[in-house]
Design a protein around this motif. Sequence first.
Motif, PDB file in Angstrom:
ATOM      1  N   THR A  21     -58.204  76.139  10.631  1.00  0.00           N
ATOM      2  CA  THR A  21     -57.783  77.314  11.396  1.00  0.00           C
ATOM      3  C   THR A  21     -56.328  77.208  11.834  1.00  0.00           C
ATOM      4  N   HIS A  22     -56.009  76.159  12.582  1.00  0.00           N
ATOM      5  CA  HIS A  22     -54.685  76.097  13.206  1.00  0.00           C
ATOM      6  C   HIS A  22     -53.572  75.735  12.231  1.00  0.00           C
ATOM      7  N   TYR A  23     -53.828  74.802  11.340  1.00  0.00           N
ATOM      8  CA  TYR A  23     -52.783  74.365  10.412  1.00  0.00           C
ATOM      9  C   TYR A  23     -52.827  75.137   9.101  1.00  0.00           C
ATOM     10  N   LEU A  24     -53.881  74.961   8.320  1.00  0.00           N
ATOM     11  CA  LEU A  24     -53.926  75.601   7.006  1.00  0.00           C
ATOM     12  C   LEU A  24     -54.044  77.120   7.123  1.00  0.00           C
ATOM     13  N   GLY A  25     -54.792  77.594   8.110  1.00  0.00           N
ATOM     14  CA  GLY A  25     -54.923  79.040   8.289  1.00  0.00           C
ATOM     15  C   GLY A  25     -53.602  79.697   8.641  1.00  0.00           C
ATOM     16  N   THR A  26     -52.882  79.098   9.575  1.00  0.00           N
ATOM     17  CA  THR A  26     -51.562  79.627   9.940  1.00  0.00           C
ATOM     18  C   THR A  26     -50.621  79.603   8.741  1.00  0.00           C
ATOM     19  N   LEU A  27     -50.630  78.501   8.016  1.00  0.00           N
ATOM     20  CA  LEU A  27     -49.758  78.393   6.842  1.00  0.00           C
ATOM     21  C   LEU A  27     -50.139  79.425   5.787  1.00  0.00           C
ATOM     22  N   ARG A  28     -51.420  79.644   5.596  1.00  0.00           N
ATOM     23  CA  ARG A  28     -51.884  80.634   4.618  1.00  0.00           C
ATOM     24  C   ARG A  28     -51.360  82.030   4.963  1.00  0.00           C
ATOM     25  N   ALA A  65     -54.823  69.108  15.187  1.00  0.00           N
ATOM     26  CA  ALA A  65     -54.550  70.326  14.422  1.00  0.00           C
ATOM     27  C   ALA A  65     -53.323  71.052  14.950  1.00  0.00           C
ATOM     28  N   LYS A  66     -53.171  71.073  16.268  1.00  0.00           N
ATOM     29  CA  LYS A  66     -52.006  71.729  16.861  1.00  0.00           C
ATOM     30  C   LYS A  66     -50.727  70.947  16.575  1.00  0.00           C
ATOM     31  N   ALA A  67     -50.819  69.619  16.536  1.00  0.00           N
ATOM     32  CA  ALA A  67     -49.648  68.808  16.186  1.00  0.00           C
ATOM     33  C   ALA A  67     -49.211  69.085  14.756  1.00  0.00           C
ATOM     34  N   ARG A 105     -62.864  69.738  10.433  1.00  0.00           N
ATOM     35  CA  ARG A 105     -62.249  70.530   9.370  1.00  0.00           C
ATOM     36  C   ARG A 105     -61.904  71.942   9.864  1.00  0.00           C
ATOM     37  N   LEU A 106     -62.781  72.533  10.679  1.00  0.00           N
ATOM     38  CA  LEU A 106     -62.529  73.885  11.179  1.00  0.00           C
ATOM     39  C   LEU A 106     -61.261  73.938  12.013  1.00  0.00           C
ATOM     40  N   GLU A 107     -61.050  72.928  12.852  1.00  0.00           N
ATOM     41  CA  GLU A 107     -59.826  72.896  13.657  1.00  0.00           C
ATOM     42  C   GLU A 107     -58.586  72.882  12.757  1.00  0.00           C
ATOM     43  N   MET A 108     -58.582  72.005  11.760  1.00  0.00           N
ATOM     44  CA  MET A 108     -57.432  71.901  10.870  1.00  0.00           C
ATOM     45  C   MET A 108     -57.310  73.130   9.975  1.00  0.00           C
ATOM     46  N   SER A 119     -68.525  66.289  14.565  1.00  0.00           N
ATOM     47  CA  SER A 119     -68.948  66.542  13.189  1.00  0.00           C
ATOM     48  C   SER A 119     -67.737  66.791  12.305  1.00  0.00           C
ATOM     49  N   TRP A 120     -67.868  66.426  11.039  1.00  0.00           N
ATOM     50  CA  TRP A 120     -66.789  66.669  10.092  1.00  0.00           C
ATOM     51  C   TRP A 120     -66.535  68.168   9.955  1.00  0.00           C
TER      52      TRP A 120
END
Length: 232
Positions: free
Chosen positions: A99-106, A144-146, A94-97, A89-90
Amino acid sequence: MDISTATALVTGANRGLGRALAQELLARGATVYAAARRPDQIDLPGVKAIRLDVTDPASVAAAADEARDVNVLINNAGTSTGADLLTGSWEDLRLEMETHYLGTLRVIREFAPVIEARGGGSILNILSVLSWVSLPTTGAYSAAKAAQWNMTNALRQQLAPKGITVAGLHVGYMDTDMARHVTGSKSDPADVARAAVDGIAAGAHEIVVDDLSRQVQAGLSGGVAALYPQLG
């Protein structure tokens, strides 16, 4: 870095590796903020429980306002939806990205000024061997991890002049709830936490914990043929 005088914040600290990281930091004398979406689930004596949802900008900003003495940030919060890139599902993708990418950056964007104001310090992003290699069953997570790994590479260059060391930790499966379905070899979270804090203390930029991660890292120079021999 002298861990005994550090003040650290660990995201996703209510269980698994996050809890082990908080416990290891406490054992070495650090002051520890244990952050989670539900701080009532944090059961580790001696930590300061704090609410932090990496997908919620207001929550992240509030945590940074509360924890103004932090000079070590460990971005451990994560999710694993098991989403397939073609059929998932989209919302899960989106949740993966998110959380791991945008969440970490935030979280980093909010806490980097806090750490700089303390005279510098360290940021550790908990990555994965799956930031270097992907499987059909881990497509969304690996992507997302990449992204998180590449972001780590960029930020360590940007934040070094501010006295902030940015490190990434790569590990395969660990004996946590997230990998409860895995029947193969798994690392003990306590051992991973020990290696992580050793790396922070040493000022390392990269912490590669297990043999699987080292093997995949060595295979990166071989390109697609080395990492995915099944493709012929």
